[in-house]
Design an enzyme around this catalytic site. Structure first.
Site, mmCIF file in Angstrom:
data_model
loop_
_atom_site.group_PDB
_atom_site.id
_atom_site.type_symbol
_atom_site.label_atom_id
_atom_site.label_comp_id
_atom_site.label_asym_id
_atom_site.label_seq_id
_atom_site.Cartn_x
_atom_site.Cartn_y
_atom_site.Cartn_z
ATOM 1 N N CYS A 2 14.604 -0.367 43.094
ATOM 2 C CA CYS A 2 13.661 0.025 42.431
ATOM 3 C C CYS A 2 14.084 1.245 41.770
ATOM 4 C CB CYS A 2 12.516 0.548 43.164
ATOM 5 S SG CYS A 2 11.809 -0.742 44.363
ATOM 6 N N ARG A 27 18.634 -1.264 38.898
ATOM 7 C CA ARG A 27 18.274 -0.900 40.148
ATOM 8 C C ARG A 27 17.323 -1.994 40.748
ATOM 9 N NH1 ARG A 27 19.380 4.338 41.536
ATOM 10 N NH2 ARG A 27 17.885 4.238 43.291
ATOM 11 N N TRP A 74 12.600 -3.892 42.967
ATOM 12 C CA TRP A 74 13.262 -4.947 43.621
ATOM 13 C C TRP A 74 12.419 -4.981 44.923
ATOM 14 C CZ3 TRP A 74 16.116 -5.365 48.566
ATOM 15 C CH2 TRP A 74 16.751 -6.380 48.321
ATOM 16 N N ASN A 100 10.218 4.400 45.994
ATOM 17 C CA ASN A 100 11.366 3.452 46.078
ATOM 18 C C ASN A 100 11.762 3.701 47.494
ATOM 19 O OD1 ASN A 100 14.082 2.619 46.133
ATOM 20 N ND2 ASN A 100 14.927 4.197 45.033
ATOM 21 N N GLY A 101 11.990 2.570 48.293
ATOM 22 C CA GLY A 101 12.385 2.623 49.664
ATOM 23 C C GLY A 101 11.560 1.852 50.423
#
Ligand code: F6R
Length: 609
Positions: A2, A27, A74, A100-101
């Protein structure tokens, strides 16, 4: 894993976000979205697919404004779809989040929030953040985000905006990277520096447990307790030109061709011809300290792990120090025994790989010395390791690592020579000879690149096979692993890398006319053994392609195809034997028409476990 982008200033936000997302797309690229903030409400546009699909959709909508967020995904929780694409919103549509995470406790948070009356729209973990901010908001977005993140467990870097507290972007970091780019009257938020290079060189890197409130007028940093934090503005040395394709069809091809220069740049300034000694003062570990290490432990993932395997041979052969290597992802869950005499080398091109970073943190807890080999100067791993040896490869955009692998090999060869120097293991003249061999490598790489056409023709003959074996021994074993990884990740052909001595213990059962073997056989101490392995394959009607020394005449009558490489000191052959394998994978993928720079299911920077 991400990419996040944000902008607040006086430019039209849409082109800034789209251009930024394109530079972050490596990414993650299964879905994308943007949010543009108006005074009363936020307008969103999201798609399943790539940034180009988002652009197409945006052509049909007019989203005007000077302030917004963007995201390329992602997927971890929730399949790639328009609904699961970021940004995500709360029940009222007033709070917009990109993330993101992974929020590890999202299921229990979601349950609680549903019980409190919140309605969820997506399958993602991220949506809980939007609802938590909604729950805690009184009149200040920064305070609401600060309260929300107290409830989160896991890894996140996130950005939030809301028309209810207009003119602010609030960001927070716990794990994945987040940076703020600063320009006159405008501010950028990003997951990495690439999108910022065309706007500014002035960057602030967030540390874990830090957050920032960014407005058009300025920014303030806090820790998660709300205490103000002073941050240093760093000046970047990378340039926008470094992230352009410069006439190559793909970033991967451009990056393969950059390898001679990358090796030169990584060597440059690290050897004094006057004193005939390596100077690696930058390591942050004094020669006196380095002298006392009796063991080296290397930790890395993927291609960096393969570079580390080569590094093990370098270190053991040149400095005589016993060296172990372990996948960073495995190290974390093993009862690995380290002592204070161990020097731990962590290798990561991005400097952000979650497993490698976590392994480094474990090592620090055990108070062991750590040295990072990384390509990204201010990355988390670079900042947290005790010493850093930078690889000067410049930004790598193709998802498949190529030039950073060669840069890592260079850094590891330098490290091995340096350890040999401080331990007094090599005579001055031998050190110089090895260094001179290293200096020849860029030129030899250029000669291989000059013959790329013949590798393209080879790819034409072999692109239709469904399986490949890659075989090597001693320093060529990691090359076999790396060659197989390149082929499978960008062409989706099944390829297995094996130490060729292991053939007889199982894999030989696979050999038939449908399973070609790519054998890495430079002239070295295992040449004769490799020849025997080739003969075992040929006896079983297997087809053999060989990466061999160009002066080797014997090989010609024993195999089906030869990819010649120039001669160099046997220890340094991986610099040369890897290169044709990268080209072979590239050309096969090109013939098969797959997305070379962004292979399916992959992401460049793996910031989740
Ligand atoms: C393969 C590839 C990956 C990375 C791995 C580690 O081409 O790029 O296997 O090598 O994800 O990444 P870094 O080196 O950034 O830690």
């Amino acid at each position: 894993m991400c990419g996040i982008i944000g902008y607040i200033g006086s430019q039209k936000v849409l082109p800034v976000l789209i251009e930024g997302l394109k530079k972050l797309e490596y990414r993650g690229y299964d879905s994308a979205g943007i949010a543009v903030a108006g005074r009363r409400h936020v307008r969103l546009c999201r798609v399943k697919g790539k940034i180009s699909d988002l652009e197409k959709k945006l052509n049909q909508e007019s989203l005007d404004g000077n302030y917004g967020l963007g995201h390329t995904r992602w997927a971890t929780h929730g399949r790639p779809s328009e609904e699961n694409a970021h940004p995500h919103q709360d029940c009222t549509g007033s709070f917009v989040v990109v993330h993101n995470g992974i929020i590890e406790n999202y299921l229990s948070l979601k349950k609680e929030l549903i019980n409190e009356g919140h309605a969820f729209q997506t399958e993602t973990d991220t949506e809980v953040i939007a609802h938590l901010v909604e729950k805690y908001f009184e009149e200040n977005l920064g305070e609401a985000v600060q309260r929300a993140i107290q409830d989160l467990k896991g890894a996140f870097s996130l950005a939030v905006l809301s028309p209810l507290d207009w003119g602010k972007i609030v960001i927070a970091k716990m794990g994945p990277p987040a940076v703020v780019g600063i320009n006159e009257g405008e501010y950028f938020i990003s997951s990495d520096i690439n999108p910022l290079l065309s706007h500014t060189r002035n960057i602030v890197f967030l540390e874990d447990q830090e957050m920032a409130v960014v407005t058009k007028e300025g920014f303030q940093f806090f820790d998660f307790e709300g205490k103000a934090v002073e941050k240093k503005v760093e000046q970047l040395s990378w340039t926008p030109l470094m992230i352009e394709k410069r006439g190559f069809k793909h970033f991967m091809l451009k990056e393969i061709y950059e390898q001679p220069q990358v090796v030169r740049d990584t060597i440059s300034g690290r050897f004094s011809l006057e004193s005939k000694k390596l100077c690696l003062d930058e390591l942050g570990l004094s020669p006196q300290k380095l002298k006392h290490f009796s063991r080296v432990v290397i930790l890395a993932c993927g291609t960096s792990y393969h570079a580390g395997l080569v590094g093990k041979y370098f270190i053991e052969s040149l400095s005589g120090i016993p060296t172990d290597i372990e996948y960073a992802s495995e190290y974390r869950y093993r009862d690995f025994i380290l002592d204070r005499n161990s020097l731990v080398l962590v290798i990561s091109q991005s400097g952000e790989t979650a497993d490698t970073l976590a392994a480094l943190r474990e090592i620090k807890k055990q108070k062991c010395a750590s040295l990072a080999v990384t390509n990204v100067p201010k990355s988390s791993i670079a900042r947290e390791a005790q010493g850093v040896l930078l690889t000067h490869a410049g930004p790598e955009i193709g998802v498949a690592a190529t030039k950073t692998f060669s840069a890592q090999l260079t850094a590891l060869a330098l490290t091995a020579l340096y350890l040999a120097q401080v331990k007094g293991k090599l005579k001055e003249k031998d050190l110089l000879t090895f260094f001179q061999q290293l200096q020849r490598i860029p030129h030899l790489m250029e000669s291989i690149l000059g013959k790329a056409k013949s590798i393209q023709e080879l790819a034409q003959r072999y692109h239709a096979y469904s399986h490949f074996l890659y075989l090597g021994r001693w320093v060529s074993f990691p090359v076999a692993l790396e060659g197989a990884l390149k082929l499978k990740e960008i062409s989706y052909i099944h390829a297995e890398g094996y130490p060729s001595g292991e053939m007889k213990h199982g894999p030989i059962a696979l050999i038939d006319e449908k399973m070609p073997s790519m054998v890495i056989i430079p002239r070295d101490r295992v040449y004769e053994k490799m020849m025997s392995n080739i003969s075992e394959i040929k006896t079983r009607v297997g087809c053999v392609l060989a990466v061999a020394s160009e002066d080797d005449r014997e090989i010609l009558s024993n195999v089906d195809e030869v990819i010649p490489v120039p001669s160099v000191h046997p220890l340094f052959t991986p610099f040369l034997t890897t290169l044709p394998l990268q080209l072979f994978a590239y050309y096969i993928a090109a013939i098969r028409g797959v997305d070379i720079d962004q292979p399916r299911n992959l992401a460049k920077s793996v910031t989740v476990e």
